[in-house]
Write an enzyme that holds these catalytic residues in place. Structure first.
Site, PDB file in Angstrom:
ATOM      1  CG  ASP A   1      -1.878   1.155   1.255  1.00 14.99           C
ATOM      2  OD1 ASP A   1      -3.008   0.990   0.772  1.00 14.99           O
ATOM      3  OD2 ASP A   1      -1.501   2.241   1.739  1.00 14.99           O
TER       4      ASP A   1
ATOM      5  CG  ASN B   1      -5.182  11.034  -5.206  1.00 13.17           C
ATOM      6  OD1 ASN B   1      -4.549  11.224  -6.240  1.00 13.17           O
ATOM      7  ND2 ASN B   1      -5.830   9.909  -4.992  1.00 13.17           N
TER       8      ASN B   1
ATOM      9  CG  HIS C   1      -8.218  12.565  -8.267  1.00  9.47           C
ATOM     10  ND1 HIS C   1      -8.232  11.539  -7.357  1.00  9.47           N
ATOM     11  CD2 HIS C   1      -9.123  13.473  -7.816  1.00  9.47           C
ATOM     12  CE1 HIS C   1      -9.103  11.795  -6.399  1.00  9.47           C
ATOM     13  NE2 HIS C   1      -9.660  12.967  -6.655  1.00  9.47           N
TER      14      HIS C   1
ATOM     15  CG  ASP D   1      -4.822   8.618 -12.238  1.00  6.43           C
ATOM     16  OD1 ASP D   1      -5.170   7.999 -11.218  1.00  6.43           O
ATOM     17  OD2 ASP D   1      -5.626   9.136 -13.035  1.00  6.43           O
TER      18      ASP D   1
ATOM     19  CD  GLU E   1      -4.690   3.913  -1.385  1.00  6.82           C
ATOM     20  OE1 GLU E   1      -4.873   4.315  -0.233  1.00  6.82           O
ATOM     21  OE2 GLU E   1      -5.567   3.966  -2.280  1.00  6.82           O
TER      22      GLU E   1
END
Length: 258
Positions: free
Chosen positions: A126, A134, A139, A143, A169
């Site tokens: 993670d 974010n 975002h 990404d 994630e």
């Protein structure tokens, strides 16, 4: 080929010849580019039979075009099938396998490992503080981070291993024919690569990234695929609670609880 149109040569001595030959053709021929929606899938080349009158030559040419259309349709369907298969089993953002593929494949790999009496480890990874990335950068930056991590995972596993984007994630690695000690060392190297990663989004450097990892060895307690994933997830959240940026093995977690 550039025009995507049929090219006919009746006399190799006088007509313009195609450049794709390794040896010059000695007879007349037809070349038909196989183009679907602007993409050239191939080239259909066929030599012309000798001794045909004009009527038979016209019919033969029409037949070649019809056969070419059939080949073109078949190639297009094969390409579409491959694209659909890829989309069904891969995460479009990272290029890794998706959860559906993992759910289908992991039980089979575990059964194979048990029959062969080999060790298999499952790691759940993670990205630490991903929500902060974010919220701070947007975002698109998030990404970008996910894509870069996907690249690192693909570059640092064997072809026999499985790298999967589990969701959000979270990622899962299935390390085949590997014990827990070797898996931990492997994961430590991956974490080091992630820490060293310099990700630039526009003019901004996104800052250091770390991973929390939960690790479980498959033979432990003879757990099935779902139970192993839950065990890896429990170990992952233990790593989060312990301060993040670390690897926690489910075996150690169980010992501490005892």
């Amino acid at each position: 080929m550039r025009r995507g149109q049929l090219h006919e040569v009746t006399d190799p001595q006088t007509n313009v010849m195609c450049r794709h030959f390794t040896r010059p053709s000695k007879t007349g021929y037809l070349c038909l580019p196989l183009v679907v929606q602007g993409e050239t899938l191939g080239l259909f080349y066929i030599e012309k039979p000798t001794g045909m009158d004009h009527e038979h030559a016209v019919s033969w040419k029409q037949l070649v075009v019809t056969v070419g259309e059939g080949i073109k349709l078949s190639l297009s369907n094969l390409r579409l099938h491959e694209i659909m298969r890829e989309q069904a089993t891969h995460d479009p953002l990272t290029g890794l396998f998706n959860r559906r593929y993992l759910d289908d494949t992991l039980p089979r790999e575990l059964n194979h490992a048990r029959r062969q009496n080999t060790q298999t480890c499952i790691a759940m990874l993670d990205i630490d503080h991903f929500k902060h990335f974010n919220d701070t950068f947007g975002h698109e930056a998030g990404d970008l981070i996910l894509r870069e991590l996907g690249k690192i995972l693909l570059e640092n596993i064997r072809k026999s291993d499985i790298a999967c984007r589990f969701g959000g994630e979270e990622f899962v690695l299935v390390l085949l024919d590997t014990n827990q000690e070797a898996s931990r060392q492997h994961l430590e190297r991956i974490c080091m690569h992630v820490k060293a990663l310099q990700i630039r989004y526009g003019e901004q450097l996104l800052g250091p990234m770390t991973l929390s990892v939960g690790l479980v060895e498959a033979p432990e307690n003879n757990m099935n695929a779902d139970e192993l994933l839950r065990a890896a997830d429990n170990a992952l959240y233990a790593a989060k609670r312990a301060g993040r940026d670390r690897i926690v093995a489910f075996r150690d977690l169980v010992k501490n609880q005892e």
